[in-house]
Scaffold this motif. Structure first.
Motif, short mmCIF file in Angstrom:
data_model
loop_
_atom_site.label_atom_id
_atom_site.label_comp_id
_atom_site.label_asym_id
_atom_site.label_seq_id
_atom_site.Cartn_x
_atom_site.Cartn_y
_atom_site.Cartn_z
N UNK A 53 0.86 -1.18 0.00
CA UNK A 53 0.00 0.00 0.00
C UNK A 53 0.89 1.22 0.00
N UNK A 54 0.69 2.10 -0.97
CA UNK A 54 1.43 3.37 -1.04
C UNK A 54 0.44 4.51 -0.97
N UNK A 55 0.67 5.43 -0.06
CA UNK A 55 -0.16 6.61 0.11
C UNK A 55 0.72 7.83 -0.12
N UNK A 56 0.37 8.62 -1.12
CA UNK A 56 1.16 9.79 -1.48
C UNK A 56 0.35 11.04 -1.22
N UNK A 57 0.93 11.92 -0.42
CA UNK A 57 0.26 13.18 -0.10
C UNK A 57 1.22 14.32 -0.45
N UNK A 58 0.73 15.38 -1.11
CA UNK A 58 1.63 16.46 -1.56
C UNK A 58 2.41 17.13 -0.43
N UNK A 59 1.85 17.15 0.79
CA UNK A 59 2.56 17.76 1.92
C UNK A 59 3.45 16.76 2.64
N UNK A 60 3.46 15.51 2.18
CA UNK A 60 4.31 14.49 2.78
C UNK A 60 3.75 13.98 4.10
N UNK A 61 4.60 13.34 4.86
CA UNK A 61 4.24 12.70 6.12
C UNK A 61 5.27 13.05 7.18
N UNK A 62 4.81 13.32 8.38
CA UNK A 62 5.73 13.48 9.50
C UNK A 62 6.03 12.08 10.03
N UNK A 63 7.26 11.85 10.42
CA UNK A 63 7.64 10.52 10.88
C UNK A 63 7.06 10.24 12.26
N UNK A 64 6.57 9.04 12.44
CA UNK A 64 6.05 8.59 13.73
C UNK A 64 6.24 7.08 13.80
N UNK A 65 6.25 6.55 14.99
CA UNK A 65 6.53 5.13 15.19
C UNK A 65 5.40 4.22 14.67
N UNK A 66 4.16 4.66 14.83
CA UNK A 66 3.02 3.82 14.47
C UNK A 66 2.20 4.47 13.36
N UNK A 67 1.93 3.69 12.32
CA UNK A 67 1.03 4.09 11.25
C UNK A 67 -0.26 3.30 11.42
N UNK A 68 -1.39 3.97 11.23
CA UNK A 68 -2.69 3.31 11.38
C UNK A 68 -3.63 3.75 10.26
N UNK A 69 -4.59 2.86 9.97
CA UNK A 69 -5.69 3.20 9.07
C UNK A 69 -6.98 2.89 9.81
N UNK A 70 -7.85 3.90 9.87
CA UNK A 70 -9.18 3.72 10.45
C UNK A 70 -10.18 3.76 9.30
N UNK A 114 -0.72 9.01 11.02
CA UNK A 114 0.69 8.89 11.36
C UNK A 114 1.02 10.00 12.33
N UNK A 115 1.16 9.64 13.60
CA UNK A 115 1.36 10.65 14.64
C UNK A 115 0.14 11.56 14.71
N UNK A 116 0.36 12.86 14.61
CA UNK A 116 -0.72 13.84 14.65
C UNK A 116 -1.33 14.10 13.27
N UNK A 117 -0.73 13.51 12.23
CA UNK A 117 -1.18 13.72 10.86
C UNK A 117 -2.28 12.74 10.50
N UNK A 118 -3.39 13.27 9.97
CA UNK A 118 -4.49 12.43 9.51
C UNK A 118 -4.87 12.88 8.10
N UNK A 119 -4.79 11.95 7.15
CA UNK A 119 -5.21 12.22 5.78
C UNK A 119 -6.37 11.30 5.46
N UNK A 120 -7.43 11.86 4.86
CA UNK A 120 -8.63 11.08 4.55
C UNK A 120 -8.69 10.71 3.08
N UNK A 121 -9.20 9.50 2.83
CA UNK A 121 -9.37 9.00 1.47
C UNK A 121 -10.83 8.58 1.32
N UNK A 122 -11.53 9.20 0.38
CA UNK A 122 -12.93 8.85 0.12
C UNK A 122 -12.96 7.50 -0.58
N UNK A 123 -13.85 6.62 -0.12
CA UNK A 123 -13.91 5.25 -0.64
C UNK A 123 -15.06 5.02 -1.62
N UNK A 124 -15.77 6.08 -1.99
CA UNK A 124 -16.85 5.96 -2.96
C UNK A 124 -16.28 5.47 -4.29
N UNK A 125 -16.77 4.34 -4.75
CA UNK A 125 -16.29 3.77 -6.01
C UNK A 125 -15.20 2.74 -5.85
#
Length: 143
Positions: A53-70, A114-125
């Motif tokens: 799984x690759x997630x690309x965000x234009x502002x990048x990601x801040x490093x954190x120990x745990x990555x999660x998907x809700x 990832x840490x304090x960063x949360x990026x949302x992905x719409x799952x419609x379709x």
């Protein structure tokens, strides 16, 4: 009046189709599902052994120990310490991604955390491309 109603249905279908059209499946060169309909682009691949799984965000990601998907509203909530960040792309690989596939198909939104960063992905379709992905066999001749 009837013309306005028909126009409304056509306009609504075009708007709702925009997000759904962002999700795509390709069986080659390896099984791939992509989505570029949200601020965070998603690419899911399977080469016959490993899911990535690759997630690309234009502002990048801040490093954190745990990555999660809700996955909301139906779950699951998945977390790992085995993620990597390269440039503006966060990636996770594993030999099994069943919970991720279920989450993509049975929810409205995915929140990549990832840490304090949360990026949302719409799952419609996402349902149909993910369904095709689930039955994809890398390297198999497709007619």
């Amino acid at each position: 009046m009837r013309g306005a109603i028909i126009f409304g249905f056509v306009a609504a279908s075009l708007v709702s189709g925009t997000s759904a059209d962002a999700w795509e499946f390709s069986p080659s060169p390896i099984c791939t599902v992509t989505d570029n309909g949200s601020d965070t682009d998603l690419k899911l691949t399977y080469d016959g052994t490993l899911y990535t799984l690759e997630l690309t965000h234009p502002e990048g990601w801040t490093n954190a120990e745990i990555f999660a998907i809700r996955f909301a509203p139906n779950g699951p909530f998945i977390q790992t310490t085995r993620h990597q960040i390269t440039g503006s792309t966060l990636s996770v690989s594993d030999t099994g991604f069943g919970n991720v596939l279920i989450g993509l198909q049975n929810n409205v939104i995915a929140q990549a955390i990832l840490g304090e960063t949360i990026h949302e992905i719409a799952l419609d379709g996402a349902f149909d491309p993910v369904e095709k992905f689930k039955s994809c066999e890398p390297g198999a001749a497709l007619s």
